[in-house]
Scaffold this active site. Sequence first.
Site, PDB file in Angstrom:
ATOM      1  N   GLN A   1      37.363  48.721  24.120  1.00 49.60           N
ATOM      2  CA  GLN A   1      38.737  48.426  24.530  1.00 49.60           C
ATOM      3  C   GLN A   1      39.172  47.147  23.824  1.00 49.60           C
ATOM      4  O   GLN A   1      38.586  46.090  24.032  1.00 49.60           O
ATOM      5  CB  GLN A   1      38.838  48.252  26.042  1.00 49.60           C
ATOM      6  CG  GLN A   1      40.280  48.072  26.517  1.00 49.60           C
ATOM      7  CD  GLN A   1      40.368  47.710  27.981  1.00 49.60           C
ATOM      8  OE1 GLN A   1      39.970  46.623  28.384  1.00 49.60           O
ATOM      9  NE2 GLN A   1      40.874  48.625  28.791  1.00 49.60           N
TER      10      GLN A   1
ATOM     11  N   TYR B   1      49.193  43.013  30.204  1.00 50.61           N
ATOM     12  CA  TYR B   1      48.616  42.331  29.061  1.00 50.61           C
ATOM     13  C   TYR B   1      49.708  42.290  27.987  1.00 50.61           C
ATOM     14  O   TYR B   1      50.829  42.732  28.209  1.00 50.61           O
ATOM     15  CB  TYR B   1      47.369  43.062  28.584  1.00 50.61           C
ATOM     16  CG  TYR B   1      46.118  42.767  29.396  1.00 50.61           C
ATOM     17  CD1 TYR B   1      46.158  42.684  30.782  1.00 50.61           C
ATOM     18  CD2 TYR B   1      44.885  42.583  28.775  1.00 50.61           C
ATOM     19  CE1 TYR B   1      45.007  42.418  31.528  1.00 50.61           C
ATOM     20  CE2 TYR B   1      43.733  42.326  29.511  1.00 50.61           C
ATOM     21  CZ  TYR B   1      43.796  42.244  30.886  1.00 50.61           C
ATOM     22  OH  TYR B   1      42.664  41.980  31.605  1.00 50.61           O
TER      23      TYR B   1
ATOM     24  N   ARG C   1      34.982  52.571  39.510  1.00 54.55           N
ATOM     25  CA  ARG C   1      34.217  52.022  40.638  1.00 54.55           C
ATOM     26  C   ARG C   1      33.086  52.939  41.103  1.00 54.55           C
ATOM     27  O   ARG C   1      32.026  52.459  41.501  1.00 54.55           O
ATOM     28  CB  ARG C   1      35.177  51.740  41.806  1.00 54.55           C
ATOM     29  CG  ARG C   1      36.118  50.575  41.555  1.00 54.55           C
ATOM     30  CD  ARG C   1      37.244  50.534  42.569  1.00 54.55           C
ATOM     31  NE  ARG C   1      38.157  51.670  42.404  1.00 54.55           N
ATOM     32  CZ  ARG C   1      39.172  51.937  43.211  1.00 54.55           C
ATOM     33  NH1 ARG C   1      39.397  51.161  44.259  1.00 54.55           N
ATOM     34  NH2 ARG C   1      39.967  52.966  42.985  1.00 54.55           N
TER      35      ARG C   1
END
Length: 393
Positions: A98, A168, A344
């Site tokens: 990423q 971002y 998660r």
Amino acid sequence: MNEVFAPAALGPITLRNRVIKSATFEGRTPDALVTDELIEFHREVAAGGVGMTTVAYCAVAPGGRTDRHQIWMRPQAVPGLRRLTDAVHAHGAAASAQIGHAGPVANAASNRAPALAPSRMFSPLAMRPVQVPDIDGIARVVAAHADAAKLAEQAGFDAVELHFGHNYLVSSFLSPRLNRRGDRYGGPLENRARLAREVARAVREAVGGRLAVIAKLNMEDGVSGGLTVPESLQVAVWLETDGALDALELTAGSSLLNPMLLFHGDAPRKSFAQALPPPARWGFRLVGRPFLREYPYRDGYLLERARQFRRELSMPLVLLGGITNLDMMRQAMAEGFDLVAMGRALLREPDLLLRIQAEESTRSACVHCNECMPTIYSRTRCVYRVERPHGSP
């Protein structure tokens, strides 16, 4: 089960199945370089059966990190990243990096480098104003993404994921709340989308045809005056028309203003406050409740928004959010999504996919407490998981 675990094409590469480990900052790079702990984190997920694991977060510049402990892409980082991709490949999985610039989410005080934002604003992270890049500065950011992608290729990655989400830098340019520029990068949506399109094209030119190029795109910011679903859908249409991407991974929320829209489940306000240093801790106690809102967890909680993108786009799409069991994976495939991403659930059980393949009724042990979120400041982990020492049976 067959469709979920069948090989899947993603641009120039083929994944062994349709499940991706989504990017989750691992908290295992204290010197902004790969460690044995980071390699083990991704090796374990690869051994657990995913088609591809995503290394987060590989910033394109030292000032593009949320803090100085994150990797930034430079030649010194390549040998360690190569060891990581070799370890992942040894277990039959692909590896994605990423890449992006944290923009207004960057901590300039920690990075000792200016944070960037499309317009003037005060950074609560660094307690100082951000820097607003001019046209030449924006061009340098675009070039930095292309350079980072080339380094990812040298390090043996199979794909790069461009971070266009969570406010971002690229996401902040998309947001009418954060982008108040008067030049060709501000104002109408077409201008606000210019940076995203330029980054995607630059990366495609740098590595396209050899590495898969994915973008993680906000469907909405979830804040007043932020990017909306209809606007994001138009951006996605433009990105598809440009032909620079092999897939879109659909996300939501703002790391600046509403992070829980991405996560859903319990809001770990007390744990977050305890994880922060004293000045930030005191401030968080004042704003913690409106900042960490609560959204009830349900399987596939971003699916309703994502359906709108699936109806309008023909390019491959990755469904994220509440993907924890085979039923949800099958539903995603039935509704036309090409891949799914898990986060998660794999922190709790890195071998979850192998267990699902062995027994279709397997359910994730993740309880959606989100207590893993504050652990990014130390070592990202599930607080309920008992981890075995590396090398133990």
